[in-house]
Enzyme design. Structure first.
Site, PDB file in Angstrom:
ATOM      1  N   PHE A  82      20.721 -26.404 -55.260  1.00  0.00           N
ATOM      2  CA  PHE A  82      21.148 -27.656 -55.762  1.00  0.00           C
ATOM      3  C   PHE A  82      22.235 -28.512 -55.513  1.00  0.00           C
ATOM      4  CE2 PHE A  82      18.552 -25.584 -59.430  1.00  0.00           C
ATOM      5  CZ  PHE A  82      17.561 -26.373 -59.640  1.00  0.00           C
ATOM      6  N   THR A 101      29.061 -31.771 -47.131  1.00  0.00           N
ATOM      7  CA  THR A 101      28.611 -30.874 -48.170  1.00  0.00           C
ATOM      8  C   THR A 101      27.190 -30.952 -47.971  1.00  0.00           C
ATOM      9  OG1 THR A 101      30.331 -31.584 -49.754  1.00  0.00           O
ATOM     10  CG2 THR A 101      27.836 -30.593 -50.631  1.00  0.00           C
ATOM     11  N   THR A 138      15.514 -35.127 -52.464  1.00  0.00           N
ATOM     12  CA  THR A 138      15.340 -36.329 -53.180  1.00  0.00           C
ATOM     13  C   THR A 138      13.936 -37.127 -52.581  1.00  0.00           C
ATOM     14  OG1 THR A 138      16.357 -38.513 -53.809  1.00  0.00           O
ATOM     15  CG2 THR A 138      17.279 -37.216 -51.894  1.00  0.00           C
ATOM     16  N   ASP A 139      13.373 -37.931 -53.261  1.00  0.00           N
ATOM     17  CA  ASP A 139      12.606 -39.108 -52.903  1.00  0.00           C
ATOM     18  C   ASP A 139      13.162 -40.022 -51.971  1.00  0.00           C
ATOM     19  OD1 ASP A 139      13.757 -40.399 -54.890  1.00  0.00           O
ATOM     20  OD2 ASP A 139      11.877 -40.988 -55.936  1.00  0.00           O
ATOM     21  N   GLU A 140      14.486 -40.099 -52.046  1.00  0.00           N
ATOM     22  CA  GLU A 140      15.255 -41.421 -51.261  1.00  0.00           C
ATOM     23  C   GLU A 140      15.246 -41.167 -49.823  1.00  0.00           C
ATOM     24  OE1 GLU A 140      18.965 -42.779 -52.682  1.00  0.00           O
ATOM     25  OE2 GLU A 140      18.586 -41.804 -54.822  1.00  0.00           O
ATOM     26  N   TYR A 163      24.091 -41.243 -48.351  1.00  0.00           N
ATOM     27  CA  TYR A 163      23.549 -40.041 -49.167  1.00  0.00           C
ATOM     28  C   TYR A 163      22.071 -39.706 -48.609  1.00  0.00           C
ATOM     29  CZ  TYR A 163      21.020 -37.968 -53.170  1.00  0.00           C
ATOM     30  OH  TYR A 163      20.004 -37.288 -53.599  1.00  0.00           O
ATOM     31  N   LYS A 167      20.686 -36.172 -46.943  1.00  0.00           N
ATOM     32  CA  LYS A 167      19.537 -35.128 -47.810  1.00  0.00           C
ATOM     33  C   LYS A 167      18.563 -34.900 -46.619  1.00  0.00           C
ATOM     34  CE  LYS A 167      19.670 -33.622 -50.960  1.00  0.00           C
ATOM     35  NZ  LYS A 167      19.898 -32.041 -51.182  1.00  0.00           N
ATOM     36  N   ARG A 227      12.315 -47.437 -60.311  1.00  0.00           N
ATOM     37  CA  ARG A 227      12.381 -45.940 -59.797  1.00  0.00           C
ATOM     38  C   ARG A 227      11.237 -45.219 -60.749  1.00  0.00           C
ATOM     39  NH1 ARG A 227      14.696 -48.183 -56.462  1.00  0.00           N
ATOM     40  NH2 ARG A 227      16.776 -47.667 -55.766  1.00  0.00           N
TER      41      ARG A 227
END
Length: 344
Positions: A82, A101, A138-140, A163, A167, A227
């Site tokens: 996570f 990270t 994520t869906d982003e 971000y 990812k 969203r």
């Protein structure tokens, strides 16, 4: 007792997952690794204090020596990953930590898993053939949608923020370890989570906190951004299913089928508070709403097609948005009451 490493387990989603997972699987020893940045807190893991099968370790997923030691000390046989920097606004202000990270942290974990579980590419050590690495994304990473359509697992990646780019990169690193080394990996891409323990910087906790303080509630742009909202425990149950039953090398989209724009979210939260904690002046909480300058590169709409996980693994969200959001608001009210008592 088989040891499972859960990274980011003191953060929002992780700290909902860890107590659920520990209680459901007493045969697992769950090692929670968390750096305890601003977004993580040991208070989120109060339910685990009395559990015999939970160990907390404070540390950074980028610390190769520490991660290697954990794999050796506890003979880690599975990873549920996570840990991530996840706030878009923060990634715009300071993207470096997101790259460190989300990219290098994921790489470090994969390398430790590869070294511990494999003797050579595509040659797992005896007894380690079923070890699994599950990566939460994520869906982003898919970018933005128009007025219609849903993201599927086949949607091309088109990240629009530092971000989401970080990812997306981590997703590709995970994929590469499957195809190059034979690592048993699964991935999941989820929609916006909400529920207990979410950090105060996120939209729903912001609304609740601003209402209780009777301060202006900031809404980006016109509040029309949409969203798909997923109750956090529904997400945890999906991760559990994928980790145990998902097909190796596959990714699964996890959504709540609860599309709402920001104005609808604000209206719902304010209406719940109007009913159970009305303002002393008799005014509606919604009157505190204030429009602010829109976020740079703000994606207009996300929505997920969860057909794959529903068909293959039998998952479906148990909470509607109406039931989940009321549970969420009541949890924050109870937490604030506890905090007030502790300050006396």
């Amino acid at each position: 007792m088989q040891s499972i490493l859960v990274t980011g387990g003191a953060g929002f989603i992780g700290s909902n997952f860890v107590p659920f997972f520990c209680a459901k699987y007493p045969q697992y020893r769950v090692i929670t690794l968390d750096k305890l940045t601003y977004a993580g807190s040991l208070d989120n893991l109060q339910e685990c204090k009395s559990l015999d099968n939970h160990i907390f370790v404070r540390g950074d997923i980028c610390d190769e020596g520490l991660v290697d030691r954990l794999f050796e000390q506890y003979d880690i046989r599975g990873v549920v990953h996570f840990a991530a920097e996840s706030h878009v606004d923060n990634s715009i202000k300071g993207p470096r930590i997101f790259m460190e990270t989300n990219l290098m942290g994921t790489f470090t974990l994969l390398e430790s898993a590869r070294r511990h579980w494999f003797s050579a590419p595509n040659h797992p050590r005896s007894g380690y053939e079923t070890c699994r690495f599950h990566h939460i994304s994520t869906d982003e990473v898919y970018g933005t949608l128009g007025e219609t359509g849903l993201f599927s697992e086949m949607t091309p990646y088109a990240p629009n923020s530092p971000y989401s780019a970080s990812k997306a990169g981590s997703d590709f690193i995970v994929r590469s370890y499957c195809h190059t080394y034979g690592l048993n990996v699964t991935s999941s891409n989820c929609s916006n989570n909400y529920g207990p323990k979410q950090h105060r910087e996120k939209f729903i906790p912001v609304i609740i906190e601003k209402c209780l303080r009777e301060e202006p509630i900031p809404v980006y742009g016109t509040g029309s951004n949409i969203r798909d909202w997923l109750y956090v425990l529904d997400h945890c149950k999906a991760v559990d299913l994928i980790f145990h039953k998902g097909r190796s090398g596959e990714s699964y989209n996890v959504g709540g089928y609860n599309e709402r724009n920001n104005l609808q979210i604000l209206h719902t939260v304010c209406s719940i508070l109007d009913a159970i904690r009305p303002r002393a002046n008799g005014k509606k909480y919604e009157s505190l709403m204030t429009f602010v300058e829109d976020r740079p590169g703000h994606d207009q709409r996300y929505a997920i097609n969860s057909e794959k996980i529903m068909t293959e693994l039998g998952w479906k969200p148990e909470e509607t948005f109406d039931t989940g959001i009321e549970k969420t608001v009541r949890w924050y009210l109870n937490r604030n009451a506890v905090l007030r008592r502790s300050e006396r």
